[in-house]
Scaffold this motif. Sequence first.
Motif, PDB file in Angstrom:
ATOM      1  N   GLU A 222       0.838  -1.190   0.000  1.00 15.88           N
ATOM      2  CA  GLU A 222       0.000   0.000   0.000  1.00 15.88           C
ATOM      3  C   GLU A 222       0.877   1.245   0.000  1.00 15.88           C
ATOM      4  OE1 GLU A 222      -2.672   0.030   3.286  1.00 15.88           O
ATOM      5  OE2 GLU A 222      -3.960  -1.545   2.450  1.00 15.88           O
ATOM      6  N   SER A 223       0.324   2.346  -0.485  1.00 18.97           N
ATOM      7  CA  SER A 223       1.044   3.616  -0.447  1.00 18.97           C
ATOM      8  C   SER A 223       1.421   3.959   0.986  1.00 18.97           C
ATOM      9  CB  SER A 223       0.178   4.732  -1.031  1.00 18.97           C
ATOM     10  OG  SER A 223       0.774   6.001  -0.801  1.00 18.97           O
ATOM     11  N   ASP A 224       2.589   4.560   1.154  1.00 21.69           N
ATOM     12  CA  ASP A 224       3.048   4.967   2.484  1.00 21.69           C
ATOM     13  C   ASP A 224       2.701   6.426   2.796  1.00 21.69           C
ATOM     14  OD1 ASP A 224       4.738   6.109   0.642  1.00 21.69           O
ATOM     15  OD2 ASP A 224       6.575   5.722   1.760  1.00 21.69           O
ATOM     16  N   THR A 225       1.809   7.051   1.996  1.00 18.35           N
ATOM     17  CA  THR A 225       1.519   8.467   2.174  1.00 18.35           C
ATOM     18  C   THR A 225       1.186   8.802   3.626  1.00 18.35           C
ATOM     19  OG1 THR A 225       0.130  10.310   1.433  1.00 18.35           O
ATOM     20  CG2 THR A 225      -0.899   8.135   1.477  1.00 18.35           C
ATOM     21  N   ALA A 226       1.869   9.815   4.160  1.00 16.52           N
ATOM     22  CA  ALA A 226       1.697  10.203   5.558  1.00 16.52           C
ATOM     23  C   ALA A 226       2.305  11.587   5.767  1.00 16.52           C
ATOM     24  CB  ALA A 226       2.380   9.198   6.488  1.00 16.52           C
ATOM     25  N   PRO A 227       1.778  12.363   6.709  1.00 17.52           N
ATOM     26  CA  PRO A 227       2.376  13.664   7.034  1.00 17.52           C
ATOM     27  C   PRO A 227       3.549  13.473   7.993  1.00 17.52           C
ATOM     28  CG  PRO A 227       0.404  13.340   8.350  1.00 17.52           C
ATOM     29  CD  PRO A 227       0.548  12.111   7.478  1.00 17.52           C
ATOM     30  N   LEU A 228       4.700  14.043   7.662  1.00 16.15           N
ATOM     31  CA  LEU A 228       5.932  13.773   8.403  1.00 16.15           C
ATOM     32  C   LEU A 228       6.325  14.884   9.382  1.00 16.15           C
ATOM     33  CD1 LEU A 228       8.014  12.355   5.416  1.00 16.15           C
ATOM     34  CD2 LEU A 228       6.992  11.036   7.288  1.00 16.15           C
ATOM     35  N   HIS A 229       5.483  15.902   9.551  1.00 16.81           N
ATOM     36  CA  HIS A 229       5.908  17.059  10.349  1.00 16.81           C
ATOM     37  C   HIS A 229       6.108  16.729  11.822  1.00 16.81           C
ATOM     38  CE1 HIS A 229       1.592  16.873  10.544  1.00 16.81           C
ATOM     39  NE2 HIS A 229       1.501  17.855  11.408  1.00 16.81           N
ATOM     40  N   THR A 230       5.330  15.793  12.376  1.00 18.52           N
ATOM     41  CA  THR A 230       5.537  15.451  13.782  1.00 18.52           C
ATOM     42  C   THR A 230       6.825  14.648  13.976  1.00 18.52           C
ATOM     43  OG1 THR A 230       4.143  13.465  13.576  1.00 18.52           O
ATOM     44  CG2 THR A 230       3.071  15.520  14.279  1.00 18.52           C
ATOM     45  N   LEU A 231       7.153  13.815  12.991  1.00 19.31           N
ATOM     46  CA  LEU A 231       8.419  13.079  13.038  1.00 19.31           C
ATOM     47  C   LEU A 231       9.594  14.045  12.968  1.00 19.31           C
ATOM     48  CD1 LEU A 231       9.951  10.377  12.978  1.00 19.31           C
ATOM     49  CD2 LEU A 231       9.682  10.370  10.488  1.00 19.31           C
ATOM     50  N   VAL A 232       9.505  15.028  12.088  1.00 20.62           N
ATOM     51  CA  VAL A 232      10.557  16.042  11.974  1.00 20.62           C
ATOM     52  C   VAL A 232      10.669  16.852  13.247  1.00 20.62           C
ATOM     53  CG1 VAL A 232      11.227  18.166  10.781  1.00 20.62           C
ATOM     54  CG2 VAL A 232      10.453  16.187   9.468  1.00 20.62           C
ATOM     55  N   ALA A 233       9.540  17.230  13.832  1.00 26.21           N
ATOM     56  CA  ALA A 233       9.562  18.017  15.071  1.00 26.21           C
ATOM     57  C   ALA A 233      10.293  17.266  16.177  1.00 26.21           C
ATOM     58  CB  ALA A 233       8.144  18.359  15.502  1.00 26.21           C
ATOM     59  N   ALA A 234      10.014  15.971  16.308  1.00 26.51           N
ATOM     60  CA  ALA A 234      10.691  15.173  17.328  1.00 26.51           C
ATOM     61  C   ALA A 234      12.188  15.110  17.075  1.00 26.51           C
ATOM     62  CB  ALA A 234      10.095  13.764  17.366  1.00 26.51           C
ATOM     63  N   LEU A 235      12.571  14.972  15.806  1.00 24.97           N
ATOM     64  CA  LEU A 235      13.985  14.887  15.442  1.00 24.97           C
ATOM     65  C   LEU A 235      14.706  16.196  15.738  1.00 24.97           C
ATOM     66  CD1 LEU A 235      16.151  13.077  14.127  1.00 24.97           C
ATOM     67  CD2 LEU A 235      15.477  14.045  11.917  1.00 24.97           C
ATOM     68  N   LEU A 236      14.111  17.309  15.341  1.00 21.61           N
ATOM     69  CA  LEU A 236      14.746  18.610  15.563  1.00 21.61           C
ATOM     70  C   LEU A 236      14.844  18.929  17.048  1.00 21.61           C
ATOM     71  CD1 LEU A 236      13.132  20.785  12.738  1.00 21.61           C
ATOM     72  CD2 LEU A 236      15.328  19.595  12.719  1.00 21.61           C
ATOM     73  N   ASP A 237      13.821  18.579  17.821  1.00 19.82           N
ATOM     74  CA  ASP A 237      13.842  18.842  19.259  1.00 19.82           C
ATOM     75  C   ASP A 237      14.970  18.081  19.945  1.00 19.82           C
ATOM     76  OD1 ASP A 237      11.710  20.547  19.080  1.00 19.82           O
ATOM     77  OD2 ASP A 237      10.216  19.092  19.761  1.00 19.82           O
ATOM     78  N   ALA A 238      15.223  16.854  19.496  1.00 24.71           N
ATOM     79  CA  ALA A 238      16.207  16.004  20.166  1.00 24.71           C
ATOM     80  C   ALA A 238      17.628  16.225  19.663  1.00 24.71           C
ATOM     81  CB  ALA A 238      15.833  14.532  19.978  1.00 24.71           C
ATOM     82  N   VAL A 239      17.773  16.531  18.381  1.00 25.38           N
ATOM     83  CA  VAL A 239      19.103  16.569  17.768  1.00 25.38           C
ATOM     84  C   VAL A 239      19.561  17.989  17.457  1.00 25.38           C
ATOM     85  CG1 VAL A 239      20.491  15.674  15.847  1.00 25.38           C
ATOM     86  CG2 VAL A 239      18.695  14.257  16.842  1.00 25.38           C
ATOM     87  N   GLY A 240      18.636  18.905  17.299  1.00 26.16           N
ATOM     88  CA  GLY A 240      18.976  20.312  17.073  1.00 26.16           C
ATOM     89  C   GLY A 240      19.868  20.519  15.871  1.00 26.16           C
TER      90      GLY A 240
END
Length: 365
Positions: A222-240
């Motif tokens: 199946e298509s993997d279509t999904a909004p990635l902004h929450t994943l990015v937010a978690a990454l930026l918060d932790a790794v800066g």
Amino acid sequence: MDTQNADIVDGVLQKIERTRQARRHKFYLRDEKVTLSHGSGGKATHNLIEGVFAPAFSNPLLDAMDDAATFHVDGQRLAFTTDTYVVSPLFFPGGDIGKLAVHGTINDLAMAGAEPLYLSAGFLLEEGFPIAELKRIVASMAEAAREAGVAIVTGDTKVVQRGKADGVFINTAGVGCVRASWLLGQTQLQPGDKVLLSGPIGDHGIAIMLARENLEIETDVESDTAPLHTLVAALLDAVGEGVHCLKDPTRGGVATALNEMALGSEVAIALDEHAVPVHAGVRGACEILGLDPLTIANEGKLLAIVAPERAETALSVLRNHSLGREASLIGTVQADPAGMVLLRTDIGGMRVLDMLVGDPLPRIC
């Protein structure tokens, strides 16, 4: 702007200018007419961009060639992007053109380190298109926007004569506030950086192809279509500032996205084929059809280029998020040969991994 920040900006602008010159030597527009390959996201697309659009519209924001432009307005750093969706079929396993349009624009903003806020929606409708299907698409868009926490605040509708389109095409644009206070983009890769991938590749492109061509291949892809902004937010918060670049490998797949980054930062990227996750159904379909999963489109995956000392933390953050549970470290940035991506194959060899050539999967987004 203080002296240090001014020097950084000057350095980035100089790198962008060098990249522009390098791109002009790499891409050649010899075609006299537009072909389907010009929409594939691979070399032909880049030839078209560099031969027609980039020289005409050239400016510092566009020349960076990132997924979204970022700029300051009254002290606030914003991101802006646009995209057009012409997928066929309109409804496919895992999604539809409406959901895809919302997710794709959100993801382009997220790759700029931005929190998506507002979207526009423009519809090009063909005479005779069923209203029931249009309602279904619009409802899907509305649901996707609500779930992602964004609002569709403006739009436009045009109708063309029967046979002048293919049912419905959708254009979306989006604006968001940039979270990252540091420079983030494909000019920021540094030798030693690690390449992370948030999950298995090729699901979207293969799901579309199987649905469109009615191929008798038994698979649950199946298509993997999904909004990635929450994943990015978690990454930026932790790794800066350890995050140097983010990119979603849509048209042209992982291979094309990594080539764009290597060229943008004047570095090389060495990729380990065995480390790239691919679902069994996708791998099997690719083997039957003679396709490379690394050139197949994705709509819910991201590539993150991070500083080596922050790679383990970044990988852990991705795997702790529902959209990154199968994340993997797939490669390393190196100094030479600049502008190239190299693939260490499963059999122990090394080959050049180029951008997508041709158009094996037309109309996938």
